[in-house]
Design an enzyme around this catalytic site. Structure first.
Site, short mmCIF file in Angstrom:
data_model
loop_
_atom_site.label_atom_id
_atom_site.label_comp_id
_atom_site.label_asym_id
_atom_site.label_seq_id
_atom_site.Cartn_x
_atom_site.Cartn_y
_atom_site.Cartn_z
CE LYS A 121 -4.09 2.28 2.63
NZ LYS A 121 -3.69 3.14 2.00
CB CYS A 142 -29.45 21.71 30.70
SG CYS A 142 -29.06 19.78 30.98
S1 IVH Z 1 -6.81 -0.13 -4.16
C1 IVH Z 1 -11.29 0.21 -4.43
N1 IVH Z 1 -4.30 -0.58 -3.65
O1 IVH Z 1 -4.82 4.19 -0.27
C2 IVH Z 1 -9.71 0.36 -3.79
N2 IVH Z 1 -5.07 1.44 -2.85
O2 IVH Z 1 -7.27 3.89 1.41
C3 IVH Z 1 -9.25 1.65 -4.45
N3 IVH Z 1 -3.56 3.05 -2.09
O3 IVH Z 1 -6.99 5.67 -2.02
C4 IVH Z 1 -8.13 1.57 -3.83
N4 IVH Z 1 -1.83 1.70 -2.40
O4 IVH Z 1 -4.23 6.09 -2.15
C5 IVH Z 1 -5.79 0.27 -3.46
N5 IVH Z 1 -2.15 -1.02 -4.53
C6 IVH Z 1 -3.25 -0.64 -3.50
C7 IVH Z 1 -2.64 1.16 -3.12
C8 IVH Z 1 -3.97 2.03 -2.81
C9 IVH Z 1 -1.62 3.18 -1.83
C10 IVH Z 1 -3.88 4.12 -1.01
C11 IVH Z 1 -4.71 5.27 -2.26
C12 IVH Z 1 -6.73 4.41 -2.09
C13 IVH Z 1 -5.88 4.12 -0.81
C14 IVH Z 1 -7.15 3.61 0.40
#
Ligand code: IVH
Length: 714
Positions: free
Chosen positions: A126, A432
């Site tokens: 992530k 209150c």
């Molecule tokens: S998928 C449908 N994949 O995390 C799901 N998000 O908490 C949409 N992000 O707004 C997100 N790495 O900015 C997805 N491999 C990844 C990601 C990722 C970072 C961030 C992204 C998103 C946020 C969601």
């Protein structure tokens, strides 16, 4: 010093406007130029609101002030706003191994997968940056839009053209009419440190972290500045796509890589939860050595067909979760515990902390939930934290878990000052003075929240309910902000104590010896503006009407569901009236079958309308308004719209919740039991008493396959 707006002299107003203007200018600078915001958007908006309120009352006092007047909200830098063709969703978080197991088990259950059928999950790091949507039309980059609020973002195309990782042309891979690529804009640690070094060398303030810097750099007014900041982009998803090159997550990532995007090389696929967890531990171990920041691992169901079947709940897909890494922590001192009274009367303790930086955010207030939380003992008598109860003066460990909300992890008992006494939670409302009590719920348990019994007689609740009522998400009445509500709530000649009073204000004002225009701070123009703004809201959509009531557990999304189901105000009021009278009757049961509506919502509505004071206030409000009916989506086209459907027996092609969601999305009602009102029974193998009863009542009965045949005729 915080002087009430309504009580200000022109001199005080001018001094306060000058002070606010300077403060807003400073926060604009921190945010726009330094990418180092000190306050969150809510606190910033509050500053701007206070400025606007005072400026409204004393327009001439704003002469020569610039910051607040010229720049729009901090969140917009003059970029064009663009609606996303598909919303940019966010992710549900998982923190523990059990959360991940629950996620996978939930996927299996939702899809009703047999035990021996594997479910393939893709695990992607992530990225800790900001998400961006790139729209390619016939293979050529047409538009780049930030996430914004998920529905509407900012057009940053000019700036994105300077990011080397973003291909301008992907026509060698696809010439689809529309292909939206989604991914993360980020700054590598190396580029971040290099930037800070050169800023420091030039005597300029340094940036706080790569993510804020990436965000600030992308949203520069001058594309040349963005280009000089060396941003990166990694693709992990898509939005609107007119031709799919693959039907798996992995295949899509491979396609994106072939089209020229960076994708994450640490992405892997698993069919076994224990391997997912092992992978998470592995990535966590090498996290510090990666060239970019990550804050977890995202798990996604690989099959796009299964993703489609699962869909999303509100703003998060059911088919994905973010498995976050352990949170960041900091030590600080608990200075005080303040009790706030919310619009539902809940007494909420808030920890006032010595401000401390936790992972890039300054934290000074943290919710303490309720008295059990402060005492450190949960309702079952188990310890909430090792250190025991929280006392003023304690040294506490604050952390921010995946979401931004800071929490108290524990306290350092060794550092407790001598003489620190256990906190005594008030049993009277601090506003209150009414008794504040803990209700006993249905299962005989003591509610952990203490509530003021003052009801509408408690100004905190009355004022808070009205503030909510007039707020953006509810009636959105311009010129009736928090300060004005407080002003009229306390007014003797033109009191506004309940929503209906807002709409009778014009008539009462006309008959009043002290009309609004004669008040200090008001004039003919501002009086007319306020009354016109109120009249402009007399026509209201049913879902807004419901949200505005501020009923516990009934927010925007729930209100929309209720409005779509009941369509008219009369039908809604009839249903909630029934629920109030018979909390477990047929009306309550029908309500609880609606998507995402659980017992808490039904009970919340029931007890709200069971209170005669509330029901009468709603009736008085409705009498002032014209409430427009909601529309049932797709109800007209679907072959099952309007039908009451029951599912029974074991279903092979879909899970129970899925079947329900599908039927409802097609405009059908789903019930758990057969009655004379049932129109259709979908019976799988093993159907028993329901099938028999349906036969007795002559109700049409079909198989699961026939169900799919029928709905595919839509
Ligand atoms: S998928 C449908 N994949 O995390 C799901 N998000 O908490 C949409 N992000 O707004 C997100 N790495 O900015 C997805 N491999 C990844 C990601 C990722 C970072 C961030 C992204 C998103 C946020 C969601």
């Amino acid at each position: 010093m915080h002087v009430e707006t309504s009580a200000m002299s022109p001199e005080q107003a001018e001094a306060e406007l000058v002070r606010l203007d300077a403060e807003i200018a400073r926060h604009n600078r921190l945010y726009h130029d330094d990418d180092a915001p000190e306050i969150d958007d809510g606190a910033y908006d509050a500053l701007r609101r206070r400025f606007a309120e005072i400026a409204d009352l004393f327009p001439s006092a704003t002469d020569g002030l610039g910051a607040a007047a010229t720049v729009g909200a901090r969140g917009t830098r003059g970029f064009e706003e663009v609606a996303h063709a598909r919303p940019m969703l966010s992710l549900e978080n998982s923190f523990t191994d059990d959360d991940v197991k629950d996620f996978v088990a939930g996927v299996r259950k939702y899809l009703s997968l047999p035990d021996d059928e594997p479910v393939r999950i893709v695990a992607e790091p992530k990225m800790d940056g900001l998400s961006l949507s790139l729209r390619y039309e016939h293979g050529v980059l047409a538009r780049a839009v930030t996430r914004g609020d998920g529905s509407v973002g900012e057009d940053v195309t000019a700036n994105v053209r300077g990011i080397a990782d973003v291909p301008q042309d992907i026509s060698a891979a696809t010439t689809a009419a529309v292909f939206e690529v989604r991914g993360e804009v980020y700054m590598t640690k190396a580029n971040f440190f290099a930037l800070n070094e050169s800023l420091a060398a030039a005597g300029k303030p340094v940036k706080s972290n790569p993510r804020n810097t990436a965000s600030g750099s992308l949203r520069q007014r001058d594309p040349a500045v963005t280009a000089s900041r060396k941003l990166n982009f990694m693709a992990y998803g898509w939005g609107e796509v007119s031709e799919f090159p693959s039907r798996t997550q992995k295949g899509m990532l491979e396609f994106l890589a072939a089209a020229g995007f960076k994708t994450n090389s640490l992405t892997a696929e698993f069919e076994d939860v224990s391997l997912l967890l092992e992978n998470h531990r592995g990535i966590s171990a090498i996290r510090a050595t990666l060239p970019y920041d990550i804050d977890g691992v995202v798990y996604k169901v690989d099959s796009l067909d299964l993703q489609d079947r699962m869909g999303a709940i509100s703003r998060t897909p059911r088919w994905a979760t973010a498995h976050k890494f352990a949170a960041e922590e900091a030590f600080t001192i608990l200075r005080d515990i303040e009790i706030q009274v919310g619009r539902t009367g809940a007494l909420s303790p808030v920890a006032k902390l010595e401000p401390v930086n936790v992972g890039g955010v300054v934290v000074s207030n943290v919710t303490l939930h309720n008295e059990e939380y402060i005492a450190g003992i949960d309702p079952d008598g188990a310890a909430i934290r090792e250190g025991g109860d929280l006392r003023i003066g304690d040294t506490v460990i604050v952390y921010r878990a995946g979401d931004v909300i800071p929490k108290i992890k524990d306290l350092v008992t060794a550092k407790r000052p001598t003489g620190a006494k256990p906190f005594v939670f008030p049993t009277r409302c601090p506003v209150c003075g009414s008794d504040a009590v803990r209700e006993v719920n249905k299962s005989g348990k003591l509610d952990s929240v203490r509530r003021c019994t003052g009801g509408i007689t408690c100004t905190a609740q009355g004022v808070e309910k009205l503030k909510h009522f007039a707020s953006r998400e509810a009636f959105d009445i311009e010129g009736l902000g928090e300060k004005q509500i407080e002003y009229f709530f306390a007014d003797r000649d033109l009191p506004v104590r309940e929503p209906a009073d807002i709409f009778t204000l014009r008539a009462r004002n006309a008959a009043s010896g002290r009309p609004i225009r004669s008040r200090e701070g008001f004039g003919e123009a501002s009086e007319a503006k306020l009354l016109d703004a109120i009249d402009g809201r007399r026509n209201v959509a049913l879902d807004r009407f419901i949200v505005s009531l501020g009923i516990r557990h009934v927010g925007q999304s729930t209100s929309r569901t209720l409005a779509r189901h009941y369509v008219s105000l009369d039908a809604f009021l009839a249903a909630v009236g029934e629920v109030a009278k018979h909390p477990t009757g047929a009306a309550a049961e029908e309500m609880s079958t609606l998507p995402d509506i659980g017992e808490a919502v039904v009970t919340g509505l029931g007890s709200f309308f069971a209170n005669p004071g509330n029901a009468a206030a709603v009736a008085r409000l409705a009498a002032e308004l014209s409430v427009t009916d909601a529309q049932r989506p797709s109800a007209t086209q679907s072959p099952v719209s309007g039908l009451t459907v029951v599912f029974t027996g074991s279903l092979a092609r879909m899970g129970r919740d899925e079947a329900k969601a599908m039927a409802e999305s097609l405009g059908a009602k789903v019930s758990g039991s057969i009655s004379a009102k049932t129109n259709l029974l979908v019976a799988g193998p093993g159907a028993g008493s329901k099938l028999k009863k349906a036969e007795e009542l002559g109700i049409e009965t079909i198989t699961e396959d026939q169900w799919f045949e029928r709905v595919s005729q839509a």
